[in-house]
Design an enzyme around this catalytic site. Structure first.
Site, PDB file in Angstrom:
ATOM      1  N   GLY A  36      23.262  93.057  83.120  1.00 22.46           N
ATOM      2  CA  GLY A  36      23.479  92.967  84.554  1.00 22.46           C
ATOM      3  C   GLY A  36      24.656  93.807  85.004  1.00 22.46           C
ATOM      4  N   GLY A  73      20.860 133.307  84.339  1.00 21.10           N
ATOM      5  CA  GLY A  73      21.866 132.413  84.890  1.00 21.10           C
ATOM      6  C   GLY A  73      22.626 131.657  83.824  1.00 21.10           C
ATOM      7  N   ALA A  74      21.981 131.445  82.687  1.00 24.27           N
ATOM      8  CA  ALA A  74      22.647 130.734  81.601  1.00 24.27           C
ATOM      9  C   ALA A  74      23.826 131.540  81.060  1.00 24.27           C
ATOM     10  CB  ALA A  74      21.647 130.441  80.481  1.00 24.27           C
TER      11      ALA A  74
END
Length: 516
Positions: free
Chosen positions: A171, A406-407
């Site tokens: 929880g 982009g890497a």
């Protein structure tokens, strides 16, 4: 009452506090293969260094039969001590007392050590072994959790926070560990979930065991919630000590330094053979890491999740550093959603606590696919870009084989404020690999050729010669140098030593808005 009688009463009260829920409850705890909260603390801290706080507090609830179940110290043991001579604060739930459920009193005990850790600049450890909120206290227990959470947030990035899951954590209890820096779960014992198997079966009809739902393997391989799975209590506690050795006590200090028997200028000729020349042939990047770091010691983080990228702690000349590296053995080392999240989180931790970052790059790009795109790889991939660009600690990178698209930019490039960048002679840095590039650039030439296959191969070789080598990037100043792999360790150490007093700044602002 004489002083002797008063001292006897004091000793009796302390003894009752140390006994927790009583002999029968302790026996049940041991029968499950679990130590008590006090036993765990004594095993974790340096001998005779732990000082307990608030051992005589108790809850004030008089309803639902709790008036007869008031144990000195309640359901959590709190205090401070030393780990390898450094002050560390701790709170450890005591499952023998009302199942380790959180009362308002227990929350206030935790709050006190959280506040002390923040004020004194010392790490804080939480050992979770709790049934969650104490139902009999209702909203008071929930309020207690809220006060713990807000302190987790305020402490984040100021002092290290480590959570050990050595029992149930259900929880609202799971959100405190989720905010902390590292989560260690005891395999077969620790469990984390928002709703348990019974609720899930009732609501969705799914049938699952506690271990399948929220055990250490589930969270270290599937969800990525936990960073480490430990085998047994001793392994769990030893791992905490090892982890702390790589980090400072707070964000104003540096990590501890150790004398290293490993020579600074030790050559690494084996690196010439570990990484295959063929960019599509896999290898284990951990072999590269162990070769260049002090004595081959590498503490991998999140080893079982998003395995296409490797992150963890090591030392160079006795100084701690974080390492980020592609793993060509898994998904060819591509960056996918989970890998970007994993690496971004690690980079941000290192930046919080003044730990230099060493990046080893061998990346063909981001993982293509409809599922990745629709699951938000644009947003998640940007997290890693953001983390590297934001980081102000020393950043040293080495392109070991390929770095496309982009890497190439994301992996600690100079464009993202990287400090020192090297490449090995076989490194390839371009928008994409030669086959895809040749098919685009030389499309018309290939189509009109008498033998398209032969012409395509010539085009690929031409592209390789003109673009897929590190010397173009070196000529443009995007890397500092092309280096012999043998010298990698030596040059990384030299760079880190030069950057030791690096200072960088960020624009004035409350905080950035990382693409969550």
């Amino acid at each position: 009452m004489s002083m002797e009688q008063k001292l006897a009463e004091l000793a009796q009260r302390h003894e009752a506090s140390h006994a927790g829920g009583g002999a029968a409850a302790v026996e049940r705890q041991h029968a499950r293969g679990k130590l008590t909260a006090h036993e765990r603390i004594e095993s974790l801290f340096d001998p005779d260094s732990f000082q307990e706080l608030d051992p005589l507090t108790s809850h004030n609830v008089l309803e639902f039969g709790l008036e007869n179940r008031r144990v000195p110290g309640d359901s959590v043991v709190t205090g401070y001590g030393a780990i390898d001579g450094r002050t560390v604060f701790i709170y450890a739930f005591d499952f023998t007392v009302l199942g380790g459920t959180l009362s308002l009193t227990a929350a206030r005990k935790i709050n006190k050590v959280q506040d002390m850790a923040l004020k004194t600049g010392a790490p804080i450890i939480g050992i979770m072994d709790s049934g969650g909120a104490r139902i009999q206290e209702g909203v008071d227990s929930l309020a207690g959790y809220g006060q713990v959470f807000v302190r987790n947030v305020l402490t984040s990035g100021v002092v290290p926070q480590i959570s050990l899951i050595m029992g149930p954590s259900a929880g609202g209890a799971v959100y405190s560990p989720a905010i902390t820096d590292f989560i260690i779960m005891e395999d077969g014992v620790g469990q984390m979930y928002i709703t348990g198997p019974d609720v899930i079966r009732t609501v969705t009809g799914e049938v699952v065991t506690h271990e399948q739902l929220g055990g250490a393997m589930a969270h270290t391989t599937k969800s990525g919630v936990a960073h480490f799975a430990a085998h047994g209590e001793e392994d769990c506690l030893n791992l905490v000590r090892h982890l702390l050795s790589f980090m400072p006590s707070n964000n104003q200090e540096d990590a501890p330094e150790f004398a290293s028997p490993d020579p600074i200028d030790r050559p690494c000729p084996e690196l010439r053979d570990i990484v295959p020349v063929n960019p599509n042939e896999p290898y284990d990047v951990r072999d590269v890491i162990q070769c260049i770091v002090d004595s081959g010691e590498f503490l991998e983080v999140h080893a079982l999740w998003a395995a296409n990228i490797v992150v963890g702690f090591a030392r160079f000349n006795g100084r701690a550093a974080g390492i980020v590296a592609q793993q060509p053995m898994v998904l060819a080392g591509t960056l996918d959603i989970n890998a970007a999240i994993k690496a971004a989180r690690f980079v941000r931790f290192c930046d919080c606590f003044n730990i230099p970052i060493v990046t080893l790059t061998d990346v063909p790009g981001y993982l293509p696919g409809v599922e990745q795109e629709h699951s938000g790889i644009i947003t998640h991939g940007a997290k890693l870009l953001y983390a590297y660009a934001e980081a102000t600690v020393p950043k040293v990178s080495v392109v070991t084989r390929k770095s496309y698209g982009g890497a190439f930019l994301v992996m600690s490039s100079q464009m993202l404020r990287g400090d020192i960048s090297y490449a090995w002679p076989g490194a390839e840095m371009a928008v994409m690999g030669s086959e895809g590039a040749a098919d685009i650039i030389f499309r018309d030439r290939i189509r009109s050729a008498e033998n398209p296959d032969e012409e395509r191969q010539r085009a690929i070789e031409e592209y390789n010669e003109q673009f897929l080598n590190p010397y173009i990037a070196a000529a443009r100043g995007y890397i500092e140098d092309v280096i012999d792999p043998t010298d990698t360790r030596k040059l990384i150490i030299r760079a880190l030593d030069m950057l030791r007093n690096k200072r960088d700044t960020m624009p004035p602002r409350k905080h950035g808005n990382i693409p969550l």
